[in-house]
Design a protein around this motif. Structure first.
Motif, PDB file in Angstrom:
ATOM      1  N   UNK A  51       0.840  -1.206   0.000  1.00  0.00           N
ATOM      2  CA  UNK A  51       0.000   0.000   0.000  1.00  0.00           C
ATOM      3  C   UNK A  51       0.872   1.251   0.000  1.00  0.00           C
ATOM      4  N   UNK A  52       1.951   1.231   0.773  1.00  0.00           N
ATOM      5  CA  UNK A  52       2.860   2.376   0.814  1.00  0.00           C
ATOM      6  C   UNK A  52       3.564   2.556  -0.518  1.00  0.00           C
ATOM      7  N   UNK A  53       3.999   1.461  -1.122  1.00  0.00           N
ATOM      8  CA  UNK A  53       4.685   1.562  -2.409  1.00  0.00           C
ATOM      9  C   UNK A  53       3.755   2.109  -3.483  1.00  0.00           C
ATOM     10  N   UNK A  54       2.530   1.604  -3.515  1.00  0.00           N
ATOM     11  CA  UNK A  54       1.564   2.078  -4.509  1.00  0.00           C
ATOM     12  C   UNK A  54       1.231   3.547  -4.290  1.00  0.00           C
ATOM     13  N   UNK A  55       1.017   3.926  -3.025  1.00  0.00           N
ATOM     14  CA  UNK A  55       0.728   5.333  -2.727  1.00  0.00           C
ATOM     15  C   UNK A  55       1.885   6.220  -3.150  1.00  0.00           C
ATOM     16  N   UNK A  56       3.107   5.771  -2.898  1.00  0.00           N
ATOM     17  CA  UNK A  56       4.270   6.560  -3.263  1.00  0.00           C
ATOM     18  C   UNK A  56       4.415   6.735  -4.760  1.00  0.00           C
ATOM     19  N   UNK A  57       4.233   5.654  -5.521  1.00  0.00           N
ATOM     20  CA  UNK A  57       4.334   5.752  -6.978  1.00  0.00           C
ATOM     21  C   UNK A  57       3.274   6.694  -7.538  1.00  0.00           C
ATOM     22  N   UNK A  58       2.054   6.579  -7.054  1.00  0.00           N
ATOM     23  CA  UNK A  58       0.988   7.442  -7.557  1.00  0.00           C
ATOM     24  C   UNK A  58       1.230   8.895  -7.171  1.00  0.00           C
ATOM     25  N   UNK A  59       1.728   9.118  -5.989  1.00  0.00           N
ATOM     26  CA  UNK A  59       1.995  10.472  -5.510  1.00  0.00           C
ATOM     27  C   UNK A  59       3.142  11.108  -6.284  1.00  0.00           C
ATOM     28  N   UNK A  60       4.188  10.335  -6.573  1.00  0.00           N
ATOM     29  CA  UNK A  60       5.263  10.858  -7.400  1.00  0.00           C
ATOM     30  C   UNK A  60       4.756  11.201  -8.791  1.00  0.00           C
ATOM     31  N   UNK A  61       3.893  10.348  -9.348  1.00  0.00           N
ATOM     32  CA  UNK A  61       3.342  10.604 -10.682  1.00  0.00           C
ATOM     33  C   UNK A  61       2.540  11.896 -10.720  1.00  0.00           C
TER      34      UNK A  61
END
Length: 283
Positions: A51-61
């Protein structure tokens, strides 16, 4: 596992290849009935890493078009699915593109606080992402250096630990000019840069609002192909503050404490040398 991937993506899995393990999860390549190939990470323990990895990737995008991160295709408590990124040799041209894209990610649409609105992880170790609207040195000292000094202190002598404590106490004077928060990857060693199809994409982030020099320092820590070209293009796009190279040890101290915790005393001397270098740069 094929059924779980299929339910998450809404399509049948025709082929599944095991790619080994990393930390506490397993890695796979899946061919889908709709013609796509995807990369799958799975774990039995639902601890929030994906969940943290997915949130981070989307937030960076969210930094804007051209941000060098892959799409998140699916995520739940036990699985993360990303596009399959065919590997390609790193080229000077792709390195320069990465430098420009990283600079824009750091400087466009900045967050308003250090930290992030989700629980963080680096590898499978928890990170305190509590948002903070103060200054970066205080946040870095309290949320990154202090917790990991406590975690890794069993591998350090009392004198070693005191060196790191001196960095923590003096962070405000070692950090250089004030820097507003940036969207940073947070774990940008060479293994988290995927060279593919004429460019480089960033994977496995420990993303948060932080100091952009942290990503530059992390790329230098374990070696990044064509790093000189990456940094030259970065500098042309959004030059960091004067003296940033002297501050590299300050930013490298946290990931080295992480490695000391993960892999043991073999990283002790590097932690000690880096703490000394961070202090020396502030004289």
């Amino acid at each position: 596992m094929r059924e779980r991937i299929g339910r998450l993506l809404g399509t049948r899995v025709d082929d599944l290849t095991d790619l080994g393990r990393s930390h506490s999860w397993t890695l796979h390549r899946a061919a889908l009935a709709d013609g796509r190939e995807v990369f799958v990470k799975t774990t039995r323990d639902e601890v929030g890493v994906f969940a943290a990895e997915a949130a981070g990737l989307r937030w960076l995008a969210d930094a804007g078009p051209g941000t060098p991160v892959p799409d998140v295709l699916g995520v739940d408590g036990h699985m993360l699915v990303l596009p399959w990124l065919p590997p390609a040799p790193p080229t000077p041209e792709a390195a320069e593109r990465l430098g420009r894209e990283l600079a824009r990610m750091h400087t466009e649409d900045r967050p308003d606080a250090y930290g992030a609105p989700w629980d963080g992880f680096i590898a499978d170790l928890p990170l305190d992402n509590t948002p903070d609207w103060r200054d970066w040195p205080s946040w870095y000292a309290e949320r990154r250096l202090e917790p990991f000094l406590r975690r890794a202190s069993r591998h350090l002598s009392g004198g070693d630990a005191r060196l790191v404590e001196r960095v923590i106490e003096g962070a405000g004077g070692l950090a250089g000019p004030p820097e507003p928060p940036s969207r940073v990857h947070g774990d940008l060693w060479s293994g988290n840069i995927r060279w593919t199809d004429g460019r480089a994409l960033l994977i496995d982030p420990a993303a948060h609002g932080g100091h952009r020099e942290t990503d530059l320092a992390m790329m230098a820590l374990f070696g990044t192909p064509h790093l000189d070209r990456v940094l030259a293009a970065y500098h042309e796009t959004a030059p960091p503050a004067d003296g940033w190279r002297e501050r590299i040890p300050l930013h490298q101290l946290h990931p080295l404490l992480v490695h000391l915790e993960l892999f043991g005393g073999s990283y002790r001397s590097q932690v000690v040398e880096t703490a000394r270098a961070a202090l020396a740069a502030g004289r």
